[in-house]
Design a protein around this motif. Structure first.
Motif, PDB file in Angstrom:
ATOM      1  N   TYR A  28       2.555   4.412  -1.225  1.00  0.00           N
ATOM      2  CA  TYR A  28       1.177   4.230  -1.633  1.00  0.00           C
ATOM      3  C   TYR A  28       0.817   3.958  -2.974  1.00  0.00           C
ATOM      4  O   TYR A  28       0.064   3.168  -3.422  1.00  0.00           O
ATOM      5  CB  TYR A  28       0.473   5.452  -1.398  1.00  0.00           C
ATOM      6  CG  TYR A  28       0.131   5.755   0.119  1.00  0.00           C
ATOM      7  CD1 TYR A  28      -1.402   5.426   0.484  1.00  0.00           C
ATOM      8  CD2 TYR A  28       0.611   6.424   1.182  1.00  0.00           C
ATOM      9  CE1 TYR A  28      -1.730   5.653   1.482  1.00  0.00           C
ATOM     10  CE2 TYR A  28       0.328   6.473   2.330  1.00  0.00           C
ATOM     11  CZ  TYR A  28      -1.206   6.283   2.652  1.00  0.00           C
ATOM     12  OH  TYR A  28      -1.381   5.994   4.036  1.00  0.00           O
ATOM     13  N   ARG A  29       1.844   4.299  -3.950  1.00  0.00           N
ATOM     14  CA  ARG A  29       1.760   4.159  -5.257  1.00  0.00           C
ATOM     15  C   ARG A  29       1.900   2.662  -5.610  1.00  0.00           C
ATOM     16  O   ARG A  29       1.310   2.196  -6.573  1.00  0.00           O
ATOM     17  CB  ARG A  29       2.654   4.920  -6.265  1.00  0.00           C
ATOM     18  CG  ARG A  29       2.691   5.017  -7.505  1.00  0.00           C
ATOM     19  CD  ARG A  29       4.069   5.834  -8.106  1.00  0.00           C
ATOM     20  NE  ARG A  29       4.357   6.813  -7.416  1.00  0.00           N
ATOM     21  CZ  ARG A  29       5.382   7.543  -7.544  1.00  0.00           C
ATOM     22  NH1 ARG A  29       6.091   7.230  -9.004  1.00  0.00           N
ATOM     23  NH2 ARG A  29       6.013   8.650  -6.864  1.00  0.00           N
ATOM     24  N   GLY A  31       0.328   0.339  -4.063  1.00  0.00           N
ATOM     25  CA  GLY A  31      -0.998  -0.162  -3.891  1.00  0.00           C
ATOM     26  C   GLY A  31      -1.087  -1.431  -2.848  1.00  0.00           C
ATOM     27  O   GLY A  31      -1.662  -2.198  -2.714  1.00  0.00           O
ATOM     28  N   LEU A  80      -0.204   9.332  -7.767  1.00  0.00           N
ATOM     29  CA  LEU A  80      -1.047   8.014  -7.498  1.00  0.00           C
ATOM     30  C   LEU A  80      -2.023   7.865  -8.659  1.00  0.00           C
ATOM     31  O   LEU A  80      -2.885   8.879  -9.029  1.00  0.00           O
ATOM     32  CB  LEU A  80      -1.872   8.214  -6.104  1.00  0.00           C
ATOM     33  CG  LEU A  80      -0.778   8.602  -4.989  1.00  0.00           C
ATOM     34  CD1 LEU A  80      -1.542   8.530  -3.700  1.00  0.00           C
ATOM     35  CD2 LEU A  80       0.281   7.213  -4.802  1.00  0.00           C
ATOM     36  N   VAL A  84      -5.973   3.712  -6.851  1.00  0.00           N
ATOM     37  CA  VAL A  84      -4.958   3.096  -5.840  1.00  0.00           C
ATOM     38  C   VAL A  84      -5.580   2.913  -4.588  1.00  0.00           C
ATOM     39  O   VAL A  84      -6.564   3.857  -4.028  1.00  0.00           O
ATOM     40  CB  VAL A  84      -3.742   3.778  -5.482  1.00  0.00           C
ATOM     41  CG1 VAL A  84      -3.991   5.195  -4.943  1.00  0.00           C
ATOM     42  CG2 VAL A  84      -2.514   3.075  -5.191  1.00  0.00           C
ATOM     43  N   ASP A  85      -5.000   2.001  -3.864  1.00  0.00           N
ATOM     44  CA  ASP A  85      -5.881   1.796  -2.380  1.00  0.00           C
ATOM     45  C   ASP A  85      -5.041   2.829  -1.326  1.00  0.00           C
ATOM     46  O   ASP A  85      -4.291   3.249  -1.413  1.00  0.00           O
ATOM     47  CB  ASP A  85      -5.260   0.662  -1.675  1.00  0.00           C
ATOM     48  CG  ASP A  85      -6.006  -0.824  -2.234  1.00  0.00           C
ATOM     49  OD1 ASP A  85      -7.173  -0.761  -2.611  1.00  0.00           O
ATOM     50  OD2 ASP A  85      -5.231  -1.917  -2.360  1.00  0.00           O
TER      51      ASP A  85
END
Length: 306
Positions: A28-29, A31, A80, A84-85
């Protein structure tokens, strides 16, 4: 997109094949989780390499400048970025389900009190049915007060709301005409179809607190402790088992899922996971480059997955 091939067979080199299955949490980080080509390639590689499942996380919103303390970091802040997405987890899993065939689909974790169980039960049942029963629902009560408030949820009620939501969803999945009367949710003789493939969906309770451990023992199909190791993990496992016994349940029937980092797993860490009785290890990934990420999955499979 061309099929992804992955050479496995590494577990035999370790002497014994561990009972633990491996899930993946995408990076996740980096993106990349809202990039359709990236996440499809990642999911196909995971499936081809023999990973059991892919897990996804949830934050509906991240309020800028939040003051709630993140419980899994010494700084009290998420690792995060706020911007972020973070795709909707069920929509993301539906996308992954359409690209894969056998890869398990998990939430780790869904913030349960932010959802109405009548609507959530339908979304989960639909995803489970269309994926041919591949879904496991990991739920938590949420730690981010400002997010709960943005969803018009009183944070002080999040535990009680979660308990009711679990009960209500199981009634909706089980009964053709479902009735439920609670403090927060109330419905009479409602019909909710399709049903999940097996008329229910495994609900794994996650979190780091004593309340999470006791909830898992009392009503969970599984326990997914977060950010715990050593004595603190043992304490929570004991609390889960005690709660199960008090509820007349067999603690051995409650699946244990633990977490780790893909690029740091070694034989010693895996042995510790097995000693705790975990059936699944969800491994976080950190590589943003998809070519390097899939190569990392290959190398892991060669070592740990038959």
């Amino acid at each position: 997109m061309a099929p992804f091939y992955c050479a496995g067979g590494g577990r035999a080199n370790r002497g014994t094949i561990p009972a633990v299955k491996f899930g993946l949490l995408p990076p996740y980080r980096a993106g990349v989780t809202a990039d359709p080509q990236w996440i499809t390639t990642f999911a196909l590689a995971a499936e081809a390499c023999g990973f059991e499942s892919m897990y996804v996380a949830e934050h509906v919103v991240v309020p800028a400048g939040y003051t709630s303390r993140y419980p899994y970091s010494d700084t009290g802040r998420m690792t995060l970025p706020d911007d972020v997405d973070l795709p909707d987890p069920l929509d993301l899993l539906a996308f992954v389900a359409g690209a894969t065939t056998t890869l398990g689909l998990g939430t780790g974790l869904l913030v349960l009190p932010e959802h109405h169980p009548v609507q959530l039960a339908k979304r989960l049942a639909t995803l489970d049915r269309l994926s041919n029963g591949r879904l496991v629902v990991g739920v938590g009560v949420g730690w981010l007060r400002e997010e709960l408030e943005a969803m018009d949820v009183d944070p002080s009620t999040r535990g009680a709301r979660s308990d009711e939501a679990i009960d209500a969803m199981r009634v909706l999945w089980r009964d053709d005409e479902a009735t439920f009367h609670g403090q927060f949710f109330d419905f009479e003789r409602v019909c909710s179809f399709p049903k999940p493939r097996h008329r229910t969906i495994p609900i794994h309770v996650g979190g780091h607190s004593e309340a999470a451990a006791r909830r898992a023992g009392r009503v969970g199909d599984g326990f997914h402790p977060l950010g715990l190791a050593g004595d603190r993990l043992e304490e929570r496992l004991g609390q889960m088992r005690a709660a199960a016994a008090a509820a007349g349940r067999e603690a051995a029937d409650i699946e244990l899922t633990l977490g780790g980092l893909l690029d740091q797993l070694d034989d010693q860490r895996l042995a510790t996971v097995e000693e705790h009785g975990a059936i699944r290890l969800v491994l976080s990934t950190r590589e943003p480059d998809i070519t390097k990420a899939t190569e990392q999955l290959r190398r892991f499979a060669e070592r740990f997955i038959q």
